[in-house]
Design a protein around this motif. Structure first.
Motif, mmCIF file in Angstrom:
data_model
loop_
_atom_site.group_PDB
_atom_site.id
_atom_site.type_symbol
_atom_site.label_atom_id
_atom_site.label_comp_id
_atom_site.label_asym_id
_atom_site.label_seq_id
_atom_site.Cartn_x
_atom_site.Cartn_y
_atom_site.Cartn_z
ATOM 1 N N LEU A 17 0.618 -1.190 0.067
ATOM 2 C CA LEU A 17 0.096 -0.183 0.174
ATOM 3 C C LEU A 17 0.799 1.350 -0.159
ATOM 4 O O LEU A 17 0.407 2.472 -0.527
ATOM 5 C CB LEU A 17 -0.929 0.032 1.073
ATOM 6 N N LEU A 18 2.010 1.130 0.310
ATOM 7 C CA LEU A 18 2.895 2.387 0.727
ATOM 8 C C LEU A 18 3.076 3.213 -0.742
ATOM 9 O O LEU A 18 2.827 4.359 -0.698
ATOM 10 C CB LEU A 18 4.106 2.082 1.078
ATOM 11 N N PRO A 19 3.401 2.644 -1.833
ATOM 12 C CA PRO A 19 3.485 3.326 -3.208
ATOM 13 C C PRO A 19 2.140 4.339 -3.421
ATOM 14 O O PRO A 19 2.255 5.388 -3.965
ATOM 15 C CB PRO A 19 3.664 2.375 -4.090
ATOM 16 N N PHE A 20 1.003 3.537 -3.085
ATOM 17 C CA PHE A 20 -0.129 4.283 -3.537
ATOM 18 C C PHE A 20 -0.554 5.390 -2.457
ATOM 19 O O PHE A 20 -0.990 6.336 -2.785
ATOM 20 C CB PHE A 20 -1.312 3.313 -3.571
ATOM 21 N N LEU A 21 -0.277 5.302 -1.290
ATOM 22 C CA LEU A 21 -0.321 6.210 -0.418
ATOM 23 C C LEU A 21 0.484 7.316 -0.716
ATOM 24 O O LEU A 21 0.225 8.488 -0.530
ATOM 25 C CB LEU A 21 -0.128 5.669 1.067
ATOM 26 N N VAL A 22 2.016 7.042 -0.964
ATOM 27 C CA VAL A 22 2.811 8.048 -1.300
ATOM 28 C C VAL A 22 2.245 8.877 -2.537
ATOM 29 O O VAL A 22 2.409 10.189 -2.435
ATOM 30 C CB VAL A 22 4.184 7.687 -1.636
ATOM 31 N N VAL A 23 2.111 8.040 -3.472
ATOM 32 C CA VAL A 23 1.358 9.039 -4.669
ATOM 33 C C VAL A 23 0.147 9.758 -4.476
ATOM 34 O O VAL A 23 -0.052 10.978 -4.812
ATOM 35 C CB VAL A 23 0.941 7.954 -5.954
ATOM 36 N N GLY A 24 -0.754 9.169 -3.490
ATOM 37 C CA GLY A 24 -2.019 9.954 -3.215
ATOM 38 C C GLY A 24 -1.637 11.331 -2.493
ATOM 39 O O GLY A 24 -2.292 12.073 -2.620
ATOM 40 N N VAL A 25 -0.841 11.001 -1.428
ATOM 41 C CA VAL A 25 -0.278 12.315 -0.826
ATOM 42 C C VAL A 25 0.422 13.337 -1.469
ATOM 43 O O VAL A 25 0.041 14.611 -1.253
ATOM 44 C CB VAL A 25 0.468 11.926 0.333
ATOM 45 N N LEU A 26 1.326 12.921 -2.560
ATOM 46 C CA LEU A 26 1.723 14.070 -3.591
ATOM 47 C C LEU A 26 0.671 14.717 -4.392
ATOM 48 O O LEU A 26 0.931 15.737 -4.437
ATOM 49 C CB LEU A 26 2.921 13.062 -4.404
ATOM 50 N N LEU A 27 -0.033 13.819 -4.827
ATOM 51 C CA LEU A 27 -1.107 14.422 -5.698
ATOM 52 C C LEU A 27 -2.070 15.510 -5.155
ATOM 53 O O LEU A 27 -2.311 16.376 -5.350
ATOM 54 C CB LEU A 27 -2.088 13.299 -6.303
ATOM 55 N N PHE A 28 -2.258 15.083 -3.498
ATOM 56 C CA PHE A 28 -3.139 15.875 -2.880
ATOM 57 C C PHE A 28 -2.401 17.255 -2.744
ATOM 58 O O PHE A 28 -2.953 18.236 -2.484
ATOM 59 C CB PHE A 28 -3.466 15.169 -1.424
ATOM 60 N N PHE A 29 -1.307 17.266 -2.161
ATOM 61 C CA PHE A 29 -0.344 18.434 -2.057
ATOM 62 C C PHE A 29 -0.406 19.333 -3.264
ATOM 63 O O PHE A 29 -0.448 20.613 -3.282
ATOM 64 C CB PHE A 29 1.060 18.162 -1.320
ATOM 65 N N LEU A 30 0.143 18.647 -4.528
ATOM 66 C CA LEU A 30 -0.030 19.424 -5.611
ATOM 67 C C LEU A 30 -1.248 20.186 -6.092
ATOM 68 O O LEU A 30 -1.281 21.184 -6.511
ATOM 69 C CB LEU A 30 0.588 18.476 -6.733
ATOM 70 N N TRP A 31 -2.433 19.354 -5.740
ATOM 71 C CA TRP A 31 -3.794 19.710 -6.156
ATOM 72 C C TRP A 31 -4.167 21.201 -5.335
ATOM 73 O O TRP A 31 -4.333 22.023 -5.513
ATOM 74 C CB TRP A 31 -4.635 18.712 -5.903
ATOM 75 N N ARG A 32 -3.522 20.751 -3.833
ATOM 76 C CA ARG A 32 -3.625 22.073 -2.865
ATOM 77 C C ARG A 32 -2.967 23.278 -3.429
ATOM 78 O O ARG A 32 -3.412 24.546 -3.359
ATOM 79 C CB ARG A 32 -3.443 21.615 -1.599
ATOM 80 N N ARG A 33 -1.941 23.049 -3.771
ATOM 81 C CA ARG A 33 -1.045 24.145 -4.202
ATOM 82 C C ARG A 33 -1.500 24.844 -5.344
ATOM 83 O O ARG A 33 -1.396 26.150 -5.742
ATOM 84 C CB ARG A 33 0.573 23.515 -4.570
ATOM 85 N N SER A 34 -1.923 24.098 -6.441
ATOM 86 C CA SER A 34 -2.451 24.580 -7.710
ATOM 87 C C SER A 34 -3.690 25.513 -7.323
ATOM 88 O O SER A 34 -3.966 26.338 -7.942
ATOM 89 C CB SER A 34 -2.650 23.507 -8.849
ATOM 90 N N VAL A 35 -4.483 24.959 -6.579
ATOM 91 C CA VAL A 35 -5.692 25.730 -6.042
ATOM 92 C C VAL A 35 -5.433 26.823 -5.411
ATOM 93 O O VAL A 35 -6.207 28.103 -5.619
ATOM 94 C CB VAL A 35 -6.781 24.621 -5.298
ATOM 95 N N ARG A 36 -4.564 26.959 -4.457
ATOM 96 C CA ARG A 36 -4.166 28.148 -3.682
ATOM 97 C C ARG A 36 -3.553 29.262 -4.615
ATOM 98 O O ARG A 36 -3.625 30.421 -4.370
ATOM 99 C CB ARG A 36 -3.060 27.672 -2.598
ATOM 100 N N LYS A 37 -3.041 28.829 -5.615
ATOM 101 C CA LYS A 37 -2.237 29.992 -6.670
ATOM 102 C C LYS A 37 -3.510 30.780 -7.195
ATOM 103 O O LYS A 37 -3.030 31.933 -7.543
ATOM 104 C CB LYS A 37 -1.551 29.331 -7.741
ATOM 105 N N GLY A 38 -4.633 30.414 -7.420
ATOM 106 C CA GLY A 38 -5.666 31.334 -8.206
ATOM 107 C C GLY A 38 -6.426 32.034 -7.170
ATOM 108 O O GLY A 38 -7.106 32.913 -7.572
ATOM 109 N N GLU A 39 -5.990 32.070 -5.909
ATOM 110 C CA GLU A 39 -6.906 32.744 -5.154
ATOM 111 C C GLU A 39 -6.390 34.182 -4.671
ATOM 112 O O GLU A 39 -5.112 34.127 -4.613
ATOM 113 C CB GLU A 39 -7.170 31.922 -3.617
ATOM 114 N N ASP A 40 -7.021 35.231 -4.744
ATOM 115 C CA ASP A 40 -6.502 36.453 -4.241
ATOM 116 C C ASP A 40 -6.642 36.454 -2.590
ATOM 117 O O ASP A 40 -7.385 35.637 -1.998
ATOM 118 C CB ASP A 40 -7.363 37.653 -4.765
#
Length: 60
Positions: A17-40
């Motif tokens: 399960l570890l590789p899937f968890l790592v990929v999931g966490v990375l995708l979550f943080f990248l998604w959060r980062r991209s959402v945050r860029k668009g906000e004023d």
């Protein structure tokens, strides 16, 4: 003795399960980062600007 049988099974499951968890966490943080860029930034309350003039010290 049951612990010795359960422990390898838990380690193997986590290893699978570890590789899937790592990929999931990375995708979550990248998604959060991209959402945050668009906000004023949100300003709560008034924002003041101050014009100031430099004054030389008076010699007494």
């Amino acid at each position: 003795m049951a612990v010795l049988r359960i422990l390898p099974a838990v380690v193997m499951t986590l290893g699978r399960l570890l590789p899937f968890l790592v990929v999931g966490v990375l995708l979550f943080f990248l998604w959060r980062r991209s959402v945050r860029k668009g906000e004023d930034p949100e300003f709560k309350g008034p924002v003041y600007t101050v014009d100031y003039e430099e004054v030389e010290d008076e010699e007494e």
